[in-house]
Each structure stands twice: as C-alpha cells, then as structure tokens.
Design a protein around this motif. Structure first.
Motif, PDB file in Angstrom:
ATOM      1  N   ALA A 138     -22.073 -15.794 -42.445  1.00  0.00           N
ATOM      2  CA  ALA A 138     -22.045 -14.549 -42.901  1.00  0.00           C
ATOM      3  C   ALA A 138     -21.771 -13.434 -42.592  1.00  0.00           C
ATOM      4  N   GLY A 139     -22.013 -12.069 -42.959  1.00  0.00           N
ATOM      5  CA  GLY A 139     -22.366 -10.981 -43.219  1.00  0.00           C
ATOM      6  C   GLY A 139     -21.057 -10.421 -43.287  1.00  0.00           C
ATOM      7  N   MET A 140     -21.213  -9.274 -45.127  1.00  0.00           N
ATOM      8  CA  MET A 140     -20.356  -8.895 -45.278  1.00  0.00           C
ATOM      9  C   MET A 140     -21.234  -7.253 -45.659  1.00  0.00           C
ATOM     10  N   ALA A 141     -20.433  -6.182 -45.414  1.00  0.00           N
ATOM     11  CA  ALA A 141     -21.149  -4.588 -46.133  1.00  0.00           C
ATOM     12  C   ALA A 141     -21.336  -5.236 -47.698  1.00  0.00           C
ATOM     13  N   VAL A 142     -22.345  -5.420 -49.010  1.00  0.00           N
ATOM     14  CA  VAL A 142     -22.819  -5.048 -49.533  1.00  0.00           C
ATOM     15  C   VAL A 142     -23.568  -3.502 -50.432  1.00  0.00           C
ATOM     16  N   PRO A 143     -23.058  -2.850 -51.144  1.00  0.00           N
ATOM     17  CA  PRO A 143     -23.225  -1.454 -51.269  1.00  0.00           C
ATOM     18  C   PRO A 143     -24.587  -2.383 -52.705  1.00  0.00           C
ATOM     19  N   LEU A 197     -16.749 -16.400 -46.648  1.00  0.00           N
ATOM     20  CA  LEU A 197     -16.829 -17.727 -46.968  1.00  0.00           C
ATOM     21  C   LEU A 197     -15.708 -18.334 -45.253  1.00  0.00           C
ATOM     22  N   ARG A 198     -14.889 -17.401 -45.128  1.00  0.00           N
ATOM     23  CA  ARG A 198     -14.411 -18.192 -43.577  1.00  0.00           C
ATOM     24  C   ARG A 198     -14.747 -17.715 -42.241  1.00  0.00           C
ATOM     25  N   GLN A 199     -16.067 -17.037 -42.536  1.00  0.00           N
ATOM     26  CA  GLN A 199     -16.894 -16.715 -41.268  1.00  0.00           C
ATOM     27  C   GLN A 199     -18.125 -17.742 -41.940  1.00  0.00           C
ATOM     28  N   MET A 200     -17.997 -17.832 -42.417  1.00  0.00           N
ATOM     29  CA  MET A 200     -19.180 -19.233 -42.504  1.00  0.00           C
ATOM     30  C   MET A 200     -18.645 -20.757 -41.924  1.00  0.00           C
ATOM     31  N   ALA A 201     -17.637 -20.544 -43.015  1.00  0.00           N
ATOM     32  CA  ALA A 201     -17.054 -22.197 -42.332  1.00  0.00           C
ATOM     33  C   ALA A 201     -16.868 -21.617 -40.883  1.00  0.00           C
ATOM     34  N   ASP A 202     -16.744 -21.146 -39.884  1.00  0.00           N
ATOM     35  CA  ASP A 202     -16.292 -20.902 -38.591  1.00  0.00           C
ATOM     36  C   ASP A 202     -18.087 -21.132 -38.175  1.00  0.00           C
ATOM     37  N   ARG A 203     -18.545 -20.568 -38.391  1.00  0.00           N
ATOM     38  CA  ARG A 203     -20.092 -20.464 -37.895  1.00  0.00           C
ATOM     39  C   ARG A 203     -20.834 -21.401 -38.788  1.00  0.00           C
ATOM     40  N   ARG A 204     -21.164 -21.678 -39.099  1.00  0.00           N
ATOM     41  CA  ARG A 204     -22.460 -22.860 -39.886  1.00  0.00           C
ATOM     42  C   ARG A 204     -22.889 -23.782 -39.250  1.00  0.00           C
ATOM     43  N   GLU A 205     -22.004 -24.580 -38.225  1.00  0.00           N
ATOM     44  CA  GLU A 205     -22.928 -25.157 -37.619  1.00  0.00           C
ATOM     45  C   GLU A 205     -22.891 -24.898 -36.314  1.00  0.00           C
ATOM     46  N   GLY A 206     -23.289 -23.576 -35.874  1.00  0.00           N
ATOM     47  CA  GLY A 206     -23.866 -23.035 -34.974  1.00  0.00           C
ATOM     48  C   GLY A 206     -25.217 -22.852 -35.751  1.00  0.00           C
ATOM     49  N   VAL A 207     -24.980 -22.262 -36.473  1.00  0.00           N
ATOM     50  CA  VAL A 207     -26.872 -21.874 -37.950  1.00  0.00           C
ATOM     51  C   VAL A 207     -27.317 -23.098 -37.814  1.00  0.00           C
ATOM     52  N   PHE A 208     -26.410 -24.274 -38.282  1.00  0.00           N
ATOM     53  CA  PHE A 208     -27.419 -25.110 -38.521  1.00  0.00           C
ATOM     54  C   PHE A 208     -28.178 -26.164 -37.324  1.00  0.00           C
ATOM     55  N   ALA A 209     -27.480 -25.221 -35.774  1.00  0.00           N
ATOM     56  CA  ALA A 209     -27.899 -26.075 -34.581  1.00  0.00           C
ATOM     57  C   ALA A 209     -29.400 -25.318 -34.229  1.00  0.00           C
ATOM     58  N   ARG A 210     -28.834 -24.186 -34.673  1.00  0.00           N
ATOM     59  CA  ARG A 210     -30.100 -23.235 -34.003  1.00  0.00           C
ATOM     60  C   ARG A 210     -31.375 -23.516 -35.144  1.00  0.00           C
ATOM     61  N   ARG A 211     -30.958 -23.180 -36.088  1.00  0.00           N
ATOM     62  CA  ARG A 211     -32.063 -24.172 -37.301  1.00  0.00           C
ATOM     63  C   ARG A 211     -32.754 -24.627 -36.863  1.00  0.00           C
ATOM     64  N   ALA A 212     -32.313 -26.349 -36.685  1.00  0.00           N
ATOM     65  CA  ALA A 212     -33.062 -27.805 -35.540  1.00  0.00           C
ATOM     66  C   ALA A 212     -33.341 -27.251 -34.863  1.00  0.00           C
ATOM     67  N   ALA A 213     -32.836 -26.714 -34.008  1.00  0.00           N
ATOM     68  CA  ALA A 213     -33.869 -26.577 -32.325  1.00  0.00           C
ATOM     69  C   ALA A 213     -34.823 -25.626 -32.624  1.00  0.00           C
ATOM     70  N   LYS A 214     -34.764 -24.692 -33.399  1.00  0.00           N
ATOM     71  CA  LYS A 214     -36.302 -24.001 -34.235  1.00  0.00           C
ATOM     72  C   LYS A 214     -37.266 -24.123 -34.643  1.00  0.00           C
ATOM     73  N   ALA A 215     -36.965 -25.484 -34.980  1.00  0.00           N
ATOM     74  CA  ALA A 215     -38.373 -27.005 -36.096  1.00  0.00           C
ATOM     75  C   ALA A 215     -38.406 -27.618 -35.060  1.00  0.00           C
ATOM     76  N   ALA A 216     -37.380 -27.648 -34.116  1.00  0.00           N
ATOM     77  CA  ALA A 216     -37.957 -29.032 -33.062  1.00  0.00           C
ATOM     78  C   ALA A 216     -38.989 -27.945 -32.430  1.00  0.00           C
ATOM     79  N   GLY A 217     -38.791 -26.822 -32.126  1.00  0.00           N
ATOM     80  CA  GLY A 217     -39.884 -25.800 -30.854  1.00  0.00           C
ATOM     81  C   GLY A 217     -41.314 -25.492 -31.454  1.00  0.00           C
TER      82      GLY A 217
END
Length: 220
Positions: A138-143, A197-217
């Motif tokens: 997720a990413g949102m504008a924050v002051p 929270l909607r963005q997180m629900a849609d994208r979190r699994e992809g984020v977790f997969a990228r983290r796992a791949a980077k750790a493995a690398g």
C-alpha cells in the motif's frame, strides 16, 4: 518505511553515517552481513499499536545482533527504515538507509529517539506518497514536515542527533511514529485508510513472494 523505488541506493556517494559524512560506504551496511532475516509484523498485530519500551542496556551482544538483523530485514523488504516493533521487538530503536531529496544517503540506527517539536516559524507540510513494510503493497499521500531533528543514542549509549530534510525527514518521522505505537494509517482519513487496506489485501502476497525471493538470493 518503504523505499522510493525510482531511486537507487548508491554504493558510495555523499553518505552520512550516524549523521556524520564519510568518504565511502558499501551498498549494504556491514551490519546486514552479520544479520539474519526476521519476520516483518503486519498492521493489526498488537505490538504495532502500543508504545515501545526504552532500551536500558547498552553495548550488549543482544542489542548489536538485533540491529544487525534489522538492517538485513530492511534490505530484504526493500525498506528505507525499520522500527524494532516491526520485527516483533517492543524496544525504542530504529534503523535507516534513506536518500534525502538532494541525493545524500543517510545510514544508521537510533536508540530511544525523541523527535524535536517542529519550529512553528519554519514548519512546512508536504504531501507525499508513503509506504510501510508493515502495510505491504500500500501507498498513500501523508502530510509531514519537510525538516526533522531526532535525538537519541547509539547502541553504546553515546548521544546522537540526526537531522533530515525532504524524504529523509519523512523517514525519521515515520519510524519515530512506529515506536509510539502508530503507523501512517493513523494519519489518514477513514476513506484513505480503507483504500490503503484494500491495496494491502490485493498486493501483500506478491510483496511476501518478492521478499522471500530476495532473501533466498542473498542465501538467507
């Protein structure tokens, strides 16, 4: 805090380590070479919503190992900053490796940080997109104010003052918020929080997969 993906992390160019300029610095802080990857907590877990406790023991192997682990975990998650409660440790500590808006790289850690109140005469609020490793995807504008000063200690108990402008100022404020039991979601309207929270629900699994791949690398 999530890193700005359009910016690369230079191996050595205009680097400030613990607030002091250094001639060169590796792409990954040496702490990461000694560290182990830890699980990043996710919004909704209780530890992210309560204030962290002050560190009272300095110079210990345990504190040093925690900092090492936090650096490596931050890099694996493509972060610019990481607070201890984001690795399920309720202590007042964060690490950072963040570029400011002038391209200067800031690297270090801060124990028991306290954010100076903004100077009313020079306060300038800036809206910019902000992410968080504990709100994956997720990413949102924050002051946030475009200048921040944080005072604390290093792992040996020596005083440290860190000053940041632009995006680095945002990072310092974001991480200090974490240690008070807040995420950037707490600064959003109900509508924007729901969207994050909607963005997180849609994208979190992809984020977790990228983290796992980077750790493995990295062989971790």
């Amino acid at each position: 805090m999530s890193v700005r993906h359009e910016r690369s992390r230079p191996a050595d160019r205009r680097v400030r380590l613990q607030g002091r300029p250094v001639d060169s610095y590796p792409a990954l802080a040496p702490e990461a070479e000694r560290g182990s990857v830890r699980r990043v907590t996710v919004v909704g877990e209780e530890i992210l919503s309560r204030s962290c406790q002050e560190v009272t023991r300095f110079g210990s192997p345990g504190l040093s190992a925690l900092i090492d682990d936090m650096f490596l975990t931050m890099y694996v998650a493509d972060g610019a900053g990481l607070a201890a409660n984001q690795v399920d440790i309720g202590l007042r500590l964060f690490v950072y490796d963040c570029l400011d808006d002038h391209g200067i790289r800031h690297v270090g850690h801060l124990v028991n940080p306290v954010l100076d109140p903004p100077d009313p005469g020079s306060r300038r609020l800036v809206d910019d997109v902000e992410g968080c490793l504990s709100v994956p995807g997720a990413g949102m504008a924050v002051p946030r104010t475009d200048h921040a000063v944080v005072r604390g200690l290093d792992q040996d108990g020596e005083p440290v003052v860190i000053e940041g402008t632009g995006y680095f100022a945002r990072c310092l404020q974001h991480e200090t918020d974490h240690l008070l039991g807040h995420t950037y979601l707490d600064r959003l309207s109900k509508r924007d929080r729901a969207e994050a929270l909607r963005q997180m629900a849609d994208r979190r699994e992809g984020v977790f997969a990228r983290r796992a791949a980077k750790a493995a690398g990295l062989g971790r």
